[in-house]
Scaffold this active site. Structure first.
Site, short mmCIF file in Angstrom:
data_model
loop_
_atom_site.label_atom_id
_atom_site.label_comp_id
_atom_site.label_asym_id
_atom_site.label_seq_id
_atom_site.Cartn_x
_atom_site.Cartn_y
_atom_site.Cartn_z
N PRO A 1 26.74 -39.88 44.89
CG PRO A 1 28.75 -41.15 44.78
CD PRO A 1 27.33 -41.50 44.60
CG ASP B 1 25.83 -41.41 40.19
OD1 ASP B 1 26.98 -41.47 40.86
OD2 ASP B 1 24.92 -42.23 40.30
CG HIS B 2 32.81 -38.61 40.75
ND1 HIS B 2 33.36 -39.23 39.70
CD2 HIS B 2 33.66 -37.81 41.24
CE1 HIS B 2 34.58 -38.81 39.51
NE2 HIS B 2 34.69 -37.80 40.36
NE ARG B 3 26.43 -44.01 42.39
CZ ARG B 3 25.12 -44.50 42.67
NH1 ARG B 3 24.86 -45.47 43.53
NH2 ARG B 3 23.96 -43.88 42.08
#
Ligand code: CAO
Length: 546
Positions: free
Chosen positions: A342, A518-520
């Site tokens: 994401p 990477d928004h994680r």
């Protein structure tokens, strides 16, 4: 009626039955596998010696058996014509043959297959040039002793960090023995199998065989033949179910053969047999699941909808242009990245007017040495410094997603546009190198990449990527994170902009930055801070160059 007996197992006794492949009432062919045994070292299938109908089976999964034990009865089509299992000397499907580690038995089966008049000297088939890569892991061995293979047939699948390579036999014939196993590490010149060349394809001297059997595998194109990892398949299978490498797959030869026939990647199949072994049922279940997922996707909206197949020729003339291996590998990597990460892109602009003046001075100074600095090496230095300040950007998520692996080194991949497609050489230890060293290294590696000669190892180990389209144009773009990295920086074309200095608009050279992350792993605020720090370093390089 024929008594089904365990043949001579060549040593081991009390061997566990891990799979029963038939039931009472089943019609079986001669040579069809009936049960599967497993020792610590090998898996072996016990075949029917004659065709017939299974009358009864007296064993179950988990039972332990030894040579000569009775395990059932068969209504044989040619009753009484076959010798009992313990008497059979032709049985080659015992542990020795299945484990592919006793040449004697395999040679026996080869002898049966090769008329004496056509017999030629056996040859060693070696691993071809891997484009400089060494000690590459074997993730799959696709042939066994006794197999008849074509020259083009894949023998081994190797996998490095960056790519999978299918290594063909290079010569047709019958496999006498396989010298490597899954998990081994191989380099060019290592013997992978002993082959009885097919008639008319004989190469008598071993050295000749080495040459002819070692098809060139260029590092960047032929070698980057990706395995059929089916990007769409990975997308809909829960990550936890997907083992990271085929080396962990536990399956017998018949199951592997079935998987190959269906084009199923075993690493994606959940094994429900003993010790998570993959059974034929598991393969069938997997295929059914995939088929029903594909057909239900459109109706339910779940999973990844497939792109409609269109007959373009209905609308006008068309031609076809096959994708080369680099483009196919890129397509697979991009789909994997897009479906798994994401990602968000943060945009910035940095005033590089001073940096540009400095760069020009340095270009004049180094002109005699033939060194030409572009903006890219300076940006790489600034990124390295920023990564040291923000270690979360120099990290990867663990496979289970439970922890971050923080890297103590700063290796940065730089996207290079080559005639055959996108390649990403990695510049190692950017934080410890000077701009001059980085310039020379990038120039050399970009050149090798464009010539298709960049070794696979030079494309591995990156912590972060840079994609510069500034030499071409554009005001901004959204680069795609290259997992397991967690961020990538895109550079667009610098241009003169009117900038308000507090009292007037002044012309400044502004460089657009696009940071995808990477928004994680990275929060938006951290990304904005990373961007601001990078801007700070690029506006005043003194801290970076110290
Ligand atoms: N703004 C303005 N001008 C720029 C610039 C920028 N951001 N970046 C480069 N330039 C200029 C250079 O200074 C050079 O000009 P001069 O010859 O007048 O000095 C010219 O553009 C050409 O530069 P370059 O792109 O050939 O060289 P580079 O060192 O800047 O970049 C490399 C090297 C390997 C990154 C580049 O050649 C390349 O391959 N870029 C494409 C990367 C790519 O395909 N990314 C997409 C990946 S995802 O699809």
């Amino acid at each position: 009626m024929t008594t089904l007996k365990i043949p001579d197992l060549g040593g081991p006794s009390q061997v566990e039955i891990i799979e029963i492949l038939v039931s009472a009432g089943d019609s079986v062919e001669a040579e069809q596998a009936l049960i599967v045994l497993e020792t610590d070292k090998a898996t072996m299938e016990i075949p029917a010696e004659t065709a017939g109908v299974i009358k009864s089976l007296s064993v179950k999964v988990g039972d332990k058996v030894s040579s000569g034990d009775v395990f059932g009865e068969l209504d044989s089509d040619t009753a009484d014509s076959s010798p009992s299992a313990s008497e059979s000397e032709d049985t080659v499907d015992t542990e020795q043959a299945m484990a592919a580690d006793t040449e004697k038995n395999a040679e026996k089966s080869v002898e049966k297959a090769t008329p004496a008049s056509e017999k030629t000297e056996a040859v060693d088939i070696v691993v071809p040039d891997l484009g400089g890569s060494e000690q590459v892991e074997v993730i799959e061995v696709q042939v066994s002793a006794g197999d008849e293979i074509d020259a083009e047939q894949t023998v081994l699948v190797l996998e490095s960090d960056k790519a999978s390579m299918e290594i063909p036999a290079g010569q047709a014939g019958t496999v006498i023995s396989v010298a490597v196993k899954t998990g081994d590490k191989v380099s060019a010149g290592d013997v992978m199998l002993k082959l009885q060349p097919a008639a008319g394809n004989a190469v008598s001297a071993e050295n000749n065989a080495v040459e002819s059997a070692a098809p060139e595998v260029a590092p960047t194109e032929k070698a980057v033949q990706t395995t059929v990892a089916a990007t769409a398949a990975t997308a809909t299978i829960p990550a936890a179910d997907v083992r990271s490498s085929a080396a962990e797959v536990h399956a017998g030869p018949a199951v592997r053969k079935l998987a190959r026939e269906f084009g199923v990647e075993l690493a994606l199949v959940k094994g429900n047999g003993p010790k998570h072994r993959i059974t034929k049922d598991d393969i069938q279940h997997y295929v059914k699941q995939r088929l029903s997922a594909a057909s239900s996707t459109v109706q339910t909206g779940a999973g990844i909808p497939t792109v409609p197949v269109v007959d373009f020729a209905k609308f006008g003339p068309v031609s076809e242009s096959p994708l080369n291996n680099i483009k196919r590998a890129t397509a697979r990597a991009m789909t994997t990245a897009w479906l798994n990460v994401p990602q968000v892109t943060q945009f910035d602009q940095v005033d590089i007017t001073d940096l540009e003046n400095y760069r020009k001075q340095q270009n004049d100074r180094y002109a005699r040495q033939g060194i030409k600095f572009s903006i890219v090496p300076f940006v790489l230095k600034a990124i390295a410094k920023t990564l040291e300040d923000f270690p979360v950007f120099n990290a990867s998520l663990s496979a289970d997603g439970e922890k971050l692996i923080l890297k103590q080194y700063v290796h940065i991949g730089v996207a290079v546009d080559t005639p055959k497609g996108l390649l990403v050489p990695v510049i190692r230890d950017v934080n410890q190198k000077s701009v001059t060293q980085i310039t020379q290294e990038l120039t050399d590696k970009a050149e090798l990449a464009r010539l298709g000669k960049l070794p696979l190892t030079d494309m591995q180990g990156g912590c972060f990527s840079l994609s510069s389209l500034g030499g071409i144009g554009g005001t901004a773009f959204t680069p795609i994170v290259n997992p397991p990295e967690v961020a990538i920086l895109g550079l667009s074309k610098a241009s003169m902009q009117p900038v308000w200095d507090g009292s007037a608009f002044v012309p400044r050279l502004m460089l657009p930055l696009s940071l995808s992350y990477d928004h994680r792993v990275v929060d938006g605020a951290e990304a904005a801070r990373f961007g601001q720090r990078l801007v700070m370093y690029l506006q005043d390089l003194r801290d970076v160059l110290m």
